[in-house]
Design a protein around this motif. Sequence first.
Motif, short mmCIF file in Angstrom:
data_model
loop_
_atom_site.label_atom_id
_atom_site.label_comp_id
_atom_site.label_asym_id
_atom_site.label_seq_id
_atom_site.Cartn_x
_atom_site.Cartn_y
_atom_site.Cartn_z
N THR A 29 37.41 41.08 36.09
CA THR A 29 36.67 40.38 35.04
C THR A 29 35.27 40.96 34.89
O THR A 29 34.73 41.03 33.80
CB THR A 29 36.54 38.88 35.42
OG1 THR A 29 37.83 38.38 35.77
CG2 THR A 29 35.96 38.07 34.28
N ASN A 52 36.65 33.90 49.93
CA ASN A 52 36.87 34.48 48.60
C ASN A 52 36.52 35.97 48.54
O ASN A 52 36.15 36.51 47.50
CB ASN A 52 36.09 33.71 47.53
CG ASN A 52 34.57 33.77 47.74
OD1 ASN A 52 34.10 33.91 48.85
ND2 ASN A 52 33.82 33.62 46.65
N ASP A 84 34.66 30.02 42.50
CA ASP A 84 35.91 30.08 41.72
C ASP A 84 36.38 31.52 41.49
O ASP A 84 37.41 31.73 40.84
CB ASP A 84 35.73 29.37 40.38
CG ASP A 84 35.48 27.88 40.55
OD1 ASP A 84 35.96 27.32 41.57
OD2 ASP A 84 34.80 27.28 39.70
N TYR A 85 35.60 32.48 41.94
CA TYR A 85 35.96 33.89 41.74
C TYR A 85 36.31 34.54 43.08
O TYR A 85 35.84 34.14 44.14
CB TYR A 85 34.79 34.64 41.10
CG TYR A 85 34.59 34.32 39.64
CD1 TYR A 85 35.21 35.07 38.65
CD2 TYR A 85 33.80 33.24 39.26
CE1 TYR A 85 35.03 34.77 37.31
CE2 TYR A 85 33.62 32.93 37.91
CZ TYR A 85 34.24 33.70 36.95
OH TYR A 85 34.09 33.39 35.63
N ASN A 118 43.74 36.15 41.34
CA ASN A 118 43.92 35.21 40.24
C ASN A 118 43.53 35.85 38.91
O ASN A 118 42.56 36.61 38.83
CB ASN A 118 43.07 33.95 40.46
CG ASN A 118 43.51 33.18 41.68
OD1 ASN A 118 44.69 33.11 41.98
ND2 ASN A 118 42.55 32.62 42.40
N ASN A 127 41.82 36.66 35.58
CA ASN A 127 40.48 36.44 35.02
C ASN A 127 39.48 35.85 36.01
O ASN A 127 38.50 35.22 35.61
CB ASN A 127 40.55 35.53 33.78
CG ASN A 127 41.42 36.12 32.69
OD1 ASN A 127 41.42 37.33 32.48
ND2 ASN A 127 42.17 35.27 32.01
N ARG A 128 39.70 36.05 37.29
CA ARG A 128 38.79 35.49 38.30
C ARG A 128 38.44 36.53 39.36
O ARG A 128 38.17 36.18 40.51
CB ARG A 128 39.43 34.27 38.97
CG ARG A 128 39.56 33.05 38.06
CD ARG A 128 38.20 32.43 37.80
NE ARG A 128 38.26 31.37 36.82
CZ ARG A 128 37.21 30.66 36.42
NH1 ARG A 128 36.01 30.93 36.91
NH2 ARG A 128 37.33 29.72 35.51
#
Length: 371
Positions: free
Chosen positions: A257, A241, A217-218, A185, A187-188
């Motif tokens: 990021t 993740n 979220d990362y 994703n 910027n993640r």
Amino acid sequence: MKYYIIAGEASGDLHAANLMKSLKNLDPAADFRFWGGDLMQRVGGTQVKHYRELAFMGFVEVLFNLRTILKNISFCKKDISAYQPDVLIFVDYPGFNLRIAKWAKKEGIPTHFYVSPQIWAWKESRISAIKRDIDKMYVILPFEKQFYEEKHQYPVHFVGHPLIDAISQHQLGNVEQFKKEHQLNQNRVIALLPGSRKQEISKMLEIMLSITNDFPDYQFVIAGAPSQDEDFYHPYIKKKNVNLVMNRTYDLLSTATAALVTSGTATLETALFKVPEVVCYKGSNISYQIAKRIIKLDYISLVNLIMDKEVVRELIQKDLNRKNLKTELNKILNKEYKQTILKQYDELEEKLGGTGASENTARLIFEDIKN
């Protein structure tokens, strides 16, 4: 001309490969015989041993593998004698290379050393062996020239840092395709660079991955080292993740990021890609206690050493724990904090002297042995 090159680690393989390309431009008939890795092999020549067979880390590990190391040294001398090179080029890897240099000097073989041993950090006593056994030294850090010439009256060539070449020459694939291929994703992405040796990778990943649930979220993406098989990493990518990319570190850094990076060359690579990072290091307690008593540096990362101040946070030994890692990652994900780091990264790149290290070194070597 016949070139015998010895590189014992992944970073040496990268720098030696680029040096070989530059030598071929100057000397189309160049014949290479080398100890190194896949990148050198792609340039061409005869590979004697892969650096995977040479990678022993820490004081204790070297002691346990001393017999193998001594056998490699003996074999290397015989192989050089049989090849009869016009020049012997050492790329970092000082414990092994300086032993070969002592022998080679007595044999009358020209000895050139690219990427200086870090004697400004420890084992400064090696300066006497370097003065005696190394005909030409090519340094890549700006403060090394002053260290050698002013402190030890030993002339060296500052050629610039080869990582700037490697990164500027890196042909990025389609970034969007890379993201799509690995389901990344925008910027993640948190890049995890845990090193290249099994023992350090295992130790670093256990700690780095301990905070993944705190950042749901990362995506945490492990940069698989070329020296390891993909299967080695499978136990570490069980979480939702957590991803793995093999042999695509530069592509990964171009999309990251932030990054968690094991100390070493990768800290500088990450900075040159303008990615905020936390530097991590945890070795065996015995090795660390020995190192702490003999290494005389304020920092362990190249970024901070070159800038002579703390630009990136270093978490070492007991300070490298889940709580501290979570705190520091939160900091570098902050936009204002990130801008401060990026500004200092620009200053770092200026200090390193721009592109051309490989070409500069190749020209100096070729001109020296041609005359």
